[in-house]
Write an enzyme that holds these catalytic residues in place. Sequence first.
Site, PDB file in Angstrom:
ATOM      1  N   SER A  20      -9.932   0.180   6.927  1.00  0.00           N
ATOM      2  CA  SER A  20     -11.298   0.250   6.406  1.00  0.00           C
ATOM      3  C   SER A  20     -11.416  -0.476   5.067  1.00  0.00           C
ATOM      4  CB  SER A  20     -11.745   1.712   6.266  1.00  0.00           C
ATOM      5  OG  SER A  20     -10.947   2.375   5.306  1.00  0.00           O
ATOM      6  N   HIS A  21     -10.291  -0.761   4.416  1.00  0.00           N
ATOM      7  CA  HIS A  21     -10.323  -1.497   3.152  1.00  0.00           C
ATOM      8  C   HIS A  21      -9.542  -2.805   3.221  1.00  0.00           C
ATOM      9  CE1 HIS A  21     -11.652   2.502   1.859  1.00  0.00           C
ATOM     10  NE2 HIS A  21     -12.319   1.843   0.952  1.00  0.00           N
ATOM     11  N   ALA A  64     -13.008  -1.918  -2.906  1.00  0.00           N
ATOM     12  CA  ALA A  64     -11.685  -1.867  -2.277  1.00  0.00           C
ATOM     13  C   ALA A  64     -11.154  -0.444  -2.277  1.00  0.00           C
ATOM     14  CB  ALA A  64     -10.735  -2.785  -3.039  1.00  0.00           C
ATOM     15  N   LEU A 110      -8.649   2.486  -3.641  1.00  0.00           N
ATOM     16  CA  LEU A 110      -8.332   2.797  -5.041  1.00  0.00           C
ATOM     17  C   LEU A 110      -6.821   2.913  -5.275  1.00  0.00           C
ATOM     18  CD1 LEU A 110      -9.884   3.220  -7.662  1.00  0.00           C
ATOM     19  CD2 LEU A 110     -10.060   5.648  -7.124  1.00  0.00           C
ATOM     20  N   ASP A 166      -5.316   8.893  -2.370  1.00  0.00           N
ATOM     21  CA  ASP A 166      -6.587   8.217  -2.669  1.00  0.00           C
ATOM     22  C   ASP A 166      -7.592   8.902  -1.772  1.00  0.00           C
ATOM     23  OD1 ASP A 166      -8.798   6.551  -2.789  1.00  0.00           O
ATOM     24  OD2 ASP A 166      -7.759   4.749  -2.104  1.00  0.00           O
ATOM     25  N   ASP A 189     -15.035   4.387   6.845  1.00  0.00           N
ATOM     26  CA  ASP A 189     -14.699   5.013   8.125  1.00  0.00           C
ATOM     27  C   ASP A 189     -15.953   5.313   8.943  1.00  0.00           C
ATOM     28  OD1 ASP A 189     -11.936   4.914   7.832  1.00  0.00           O
ATOM     29  OD2 ASP A 189     -11.901   6.760   6.635  1.00  0.00           O
ATOM     30  N   PRO A 197       1.257  12.515   1.446  1.00  0.00           N
ATOM     31  CA  PRO A 197       0.237  11.491   1.220  1.00  0.00           C
ATOM     32  C   PRO A 197       0.937  10.162   0.905  1.00  0.00           C
ATOM     33  CG  PRO A 197      -0.238  13.462  -0.088  1.00  0.00           C
ATOM     34  CD  PRO A 197       1.119  13.660   0.514  1.00  0.00           C
ATOM     35  N   GLY A 198       0.511   9.097   1.550  1.00  0.00           N
ATOM     36  CA  GLY A 198       1.099   7.779   1.293  1.00  0.00           C
ATOM     37  C   GLY A 198       2.228   7.409   2.242  1.00  0.00           C
ATOM     38  N   ASP A 199       2.839   8.412   2.903  1.00  0.00           N
ATOM     39  CA  ASP A 199       3.979   8.139   3.789  1.00  0.00           C
ATOM     40  C   ASP A 199       3.641   7.122   4.880  1.00  0.00           C
ATOM     41  OD1 ASP A 199       5.911   9.643   2.613  1.00  0.00           O
ATOM     42  OD2 ASP A 199       6.005  11.202   4.158  1.00  0.00           O
TER      43      ASP A 199
END
Lengths: 343, 343
Positions: free
Chosen positions: A53-54, A128, A130, A184, A194, A311-313
């Site tokens: 989505s970004h 964008a 973050l 984020d 989304d 988060p981020g994995d």
Amino acid sequence: MSATPITAANTSIVFTQLVTLLKAIFIRHGASPDVASVLADNCARAEQDGAHSHGVFRIPGYVSTLDSGWVNGQAVPVVEDVASGFVRVDAANGFAQPALAAARPLLVAKARSAGIAVLAIRNSHHFAALWPDVEPFAEEGLVALSVVNSMTCVVPHGADRPLFGTNPIAFAAPRADGPPIVFDLATSAIAHGDVQIAARKGERVPPGTGVDSLGQPTQDPKAILEGGALLPFGGHKGSALSMMVELLAAALTGGNFSFEFDWSNHPGAKTPWTGQLLIVIDPSKAAGQDFAERSQELVRQMHAAGLRRLPGDRRHRTRAKAEVEGIVLDGDELARLRKLAQG
Amino acid sequence: MSATPITAANTSIVFTQLVTLLKAIFIRHGASPDVASVLADNCARAEQDGAHSHGVFRIPGYVSTLDSGWVNGQAVPVVEDVASGFVRVDAANGFAQPALAAARPLLVAKARSAGIAVLAIRNSHHFAALWPDVEPFAEEGLVALSVVNSMTCVVPHGADRPLFGTNPIAFAAPRADGPPIVFDLATSAIAHGDVQIAARKGERVPPGTGVDSLGQPTQDPKAILEGGALLPFGGHKGSALSMMVELLAAALTGGNFSFEFDWSNHPGAKTPWTGQLLIVIDPSKAAGQDFAERSQELVRQMHAAGLRRLPGDRRHRTRAKAEVEGIVLDGDELARLRKLAQG
């Protein structure tokens, strides 16, 4: 957010090639080489991490915005050294990412010296994800928090009409035995990108995420996009956090609130003209054991409590795969990007 | 959170009298006069604002904790001037509020000079509401953010077992034409004190707030308190924020994570032995119009969007009423407090 599988209709592109292609698009549509470099790298990183989505999904919006004259793609940010922990940047009606890039060395130096520093970006456009703004700080051992307000599309909890933006909060912290801990999160129940992707795919959004133009709950992404609005995540708590983002990203930077700009004279404009705040802390100033060891201990205990994915994995796994196999793009999409770079 | 009506069984007490009574209780149970003054003022303020779950309701917990020897009621906090924007305090196994009080002048001076400053409190016990810690900064024109971790009682989103504390986030910002904008939100779906109050009253808690000892969803507050656990607010987003609070309030201060302390040798101990972080920003360093005017504009627009009540509004109204009519307490409760001050 996941890797696109390679099929007959898909093609793979190396990260640096994607950056080169995107940079050519930005330059072709009026950005300076410096601005184009920063935005191309940012967008390619999102695509590489599977944050579709970004990623390149955003390119048509960037292009129509630049073509509309709404944003200055040649803007040169003006960095102001205000105090031992305070940096301001006037993004000069340009994008937020080049403003951050221009102020970054001073911000890091202040954070390491004062222990904490704040960067207040105003007169800026952020279109964008973050997390690319905060993750690099954690990669050099710093803790970073950022907020950015956007454009009116979220109804405050208990209100009748939209006022706030999707107003994300991003956070990054180093850890000893792995990539940084990064999240984020939009303070809206769903990210605006989304909703757009759901509308394009003809899918419904989860219940509780939005209302139609009459203020009635809906799961139809088109009804949300066409006169409707989003709701905050987590009821009054998410709404309070969204309000905080307006105060930090706009009132504390000198930027616009999400409801203050008027792009009606710029058809095609998509980028909110607001502000962004970053807070960077040097954890080496803290007492006790090394911060990265402590955050590693928290991760260890989160896994022991049964948490499979941090988060981020997923982004970091997708990135590792893309570094080996390249970034997979839809063939038609790649053809459209190549046309935008030339046409 | 509302004013208790005056009935035959209720009685009214003036704020300063309540402070005097509470101070006597703290001293009677081993606190130094300095510590007792800070805690009594803090607790009376919560009661005055109608925040009953953090008012005199907490006194038996304070008393049993002091009696258990778990916390040092005589602790003298040690303030460390680390950098131009960084203050540390070792609360010396005492309460967090006296540690904040000791460091406050230095923290404010640094925030005004550097533009931003951070206070890292460790080795501290926080058993109160968080908004009394941030609101006074906004009353003197500063923006303040604070987080404190607590004790394992929240299951991270996607995990099987509790790990995080209720981990509140509090924020305060000045505004031109009224009291500061203030919120204080637990990152759990419900505050622990509110579960205790529901259990005492025999009421059920809302769905989605907790699980029983088998990890099954429940609305029975006793099942949550006796071997069960809370859930984060807002799913994975609230969970990510709760994780951030652990990192900021514990890893960045040198304090304990919510799962690291063991009070089993101190029956009656109720206060989490962790850390607290405060970030204070001087908005006069920001570009553009005066911050308080800008936040007032946001409030104006929130009201125009149909929002009737801002975060903090109900507290401020209850406070104004209490300043005229006194603080209304249950007669039996007041009698119990008087006994604790003597017996």
